[in-house]
Every structure is written in structure tokens, then in C-alpha cells.
Design an enzyme around this catalytic site. Sequence first.
Site, PDB file in Angstrom:
ATOM      1  N   TYR A 106       0.985  -1.284   0.113  1.00 51.38           N
ATOM      2  CA  TYR A 106       0.065  -0.030   0.129  1.00 51.38           C
ATOM      3  C   TYR A 106       0.786   1.113  -0.002  1.00 51.38           C
ATOM      4  O   TYR A 106       0.448   2.290  -0.942  1.00 51.38           O
ATOM      5  CB  TYR A 106      -0.809   0.109   1.188  1.00 51.38           C
ATOM      6  CG  TYR A 106      -1.634   1.209   1.366  1.00 51.38           C
ATOM      7  CD1 TYR A 106      -2.346   1.539   0.381  1.00 51.38           C
ATOM      8  CD2 TYR A 106      -1.611   1.935   2.781  1.00 51.38           C
ATOM      9  CE1 TYR A 106      -3.143   2.946   0.838  1.00 51.38           C
ATOM     10  CE2 TYR A 106      -2.269   2.871   2.690  1.00 51.38           C
ATOM     11  CZ  TYR A 106      -3.127   3.548   1.807  1.00 51.38           C
ATOM     12  OH  TYR A 106      -3.865   4.768   2.070  1.00 51.38           O
ATOM     13  N   LYS A 127       1.072   4.050  -2.979  1.00 52.14           N
ATOM     14  CA  LYS A 127       0.966   5.517  -2.859  1.00 52.14           C
ATOM     15  C   LYS A 127       2.000   6.445  -3.197  1.00 52.14           C
ATOM     16  O   LYS A 127       1.985   7.637  -3.619  1.00 52.14           O
ATOM     17  CB  LYS A 127       0.449   5.830  -1.530  1.00 52.14           C
ATOM     18  CG  LYS A 127      -0.858   5.372  -1.023  1.00 52.14           C
ATOM     19  CD  LYS A 127      -1.876   5.792  -1.758  1.00 52.14           C
ATOM     20  CE  LYS A 127      -3.545   5.457  -1.445  1.00 52.14           C
ATOM     21  NZ  LYS A 127      -4.413   5.937  -2.380  1.00 52.14           N
TER      22      LYS A 127
END
Length: 264
Positions: free
Chosen positions: A167, A171
Site C-alpha cells: 500500500y 501511494k
Amino acid sequence: MSPAPAPVIAQRFPGRSVLVTGAGTGFGAEIAVRAAQEGARVGVHYRSSKDGAEKTAARIRELGGEAELFQADITSWDDVKAMADAAFAAFDGLDVLINNVGDVAREQMSWRDITEDSIDHVLDVDIKGTMFCIHEFGARMLDQGHGSIVNIGSTVIVRGSARAPQYAAAKYGILGATKSYAQAFAPTVRVNVFAPGFIETEATLSRQDWQTGRGDTLRKLTPMGRIPGPAELAGTALFLASDDAAHMTGGYLVADGGYNMVGA
């Protein structure tokens, strides 16, 4: 302590059109409703949560606003092209795109639980899907001569994520794509990242770790003393698309209650 005053909702988007991806639930739904409160005609995108998208559209129409639904799997370039064509036709152009869709690997509680499938899925949705949207909508905005794109990022790129490294990596990828397209599209189309900290969406509140102490710990570590719900941050996300942010592109705007205190 007296309650905080109700927010003053400015009319920053009268007559303009705003499309929000992943607007059937959570943060995306609140951004879509807030855009309508600020005068925008709103595109409500969904992949599979049609019921949620219809509820968001109903909320917008109850405000007297205009809502159009758009279905697409953003990991499919053909789907994104078709959605962009449909949105520009429905609104006779598009002023703002909010790329809200993202996968946070919510069910993964430890880096030890990471799988190749999860890595592939998170990177596909968060990086590839976001890039498809920036690329297709941004190209059409260039042709029409104006536009603004806001990508929903995260402060996870500041601190990393021991729980879900894929994750954090995704990002970071969104930040790189944002800066690249900001340069490519300047000065006609602005591209920025809005990076919220923790948000107490229904999905977050239902997480096991949140219910067993993590939420309380993070509140104590946040100078503002609380974790906001999605509606509170919707207007901040839209700020980057407003005229007040007209000289911002390739930027990274943080709203995390002081948890990270990013800056020089």
C-alpha cells in the site's frame, strides 16, 4: 467545552462539473456530496457498488443538485476511456476529476501476511488505475483548455507501512505519476495529491485492530486529539481543485491533524 461551529460551505464550484471515482462509499461519497453542496454537477463513479452509487446520487439530488452515474473498472484502460468519453459528453466537458479509488489491503494485519496476488491487486488499482484516469481525463482536459485533477494519496508515504508495504509503495507511485503529469499538462491542467491521515470510515471502524486499541492509540498521538470522519475532509480535498489553489500543481497537501508534521 462548547461544540465546534458548523462549517461554512463556500460555493467554489457553481456551474462546474466534478467526477469522483469510487463515490459509492466512504470518502468518495462524501467528496461527491460536498462538491454538490458547493454548486457542482457531479459524476458518481462506481465499479461494483451500484447501490451505494445510487444512494450518493440520491443524496445529491435531495440537495437540488445534478448527479450522473458512471460504471467502470479503472484497471481496464478501455473502461476508463469509455467513462471519460461518457463524462465529457454528459457534462459537455469536465472541470474536475477526483481520483479517489484505492485499495489499502485493509484485511492484511501484518507484513508477514503479504501475498503476490495482493501486491498485484493493490498496484493495479492504486497505480495503474489512477494513471489510466489521469491520462485519459487529463488528455481531454488539455483539449478543452482547462481542468484540475486531484489524486487521493496518503500520509503513509511519510512513515511507510509495516502492516502493508504494498500500500505504501502504491501511494508513492501515485505521487510520482502526479508530478510527472503535472509537468506534462502544465499550465493548462493542474494535477495534485491530497494526502489525508487516518479517516474513520465505516470500513476503518470495522477493522479488528482499530477496535482493539489502535484507534485509541492514534487519537492520543494526534495533536488535534481525534480522527475525523470522511465528511470533514471532503472540502479539503476539493480545495486543490478550486480557484484558491490556482498556482498549485504537482503538490502534496497533508491533512492529518498534526500526526506527521511534514515540512521543512
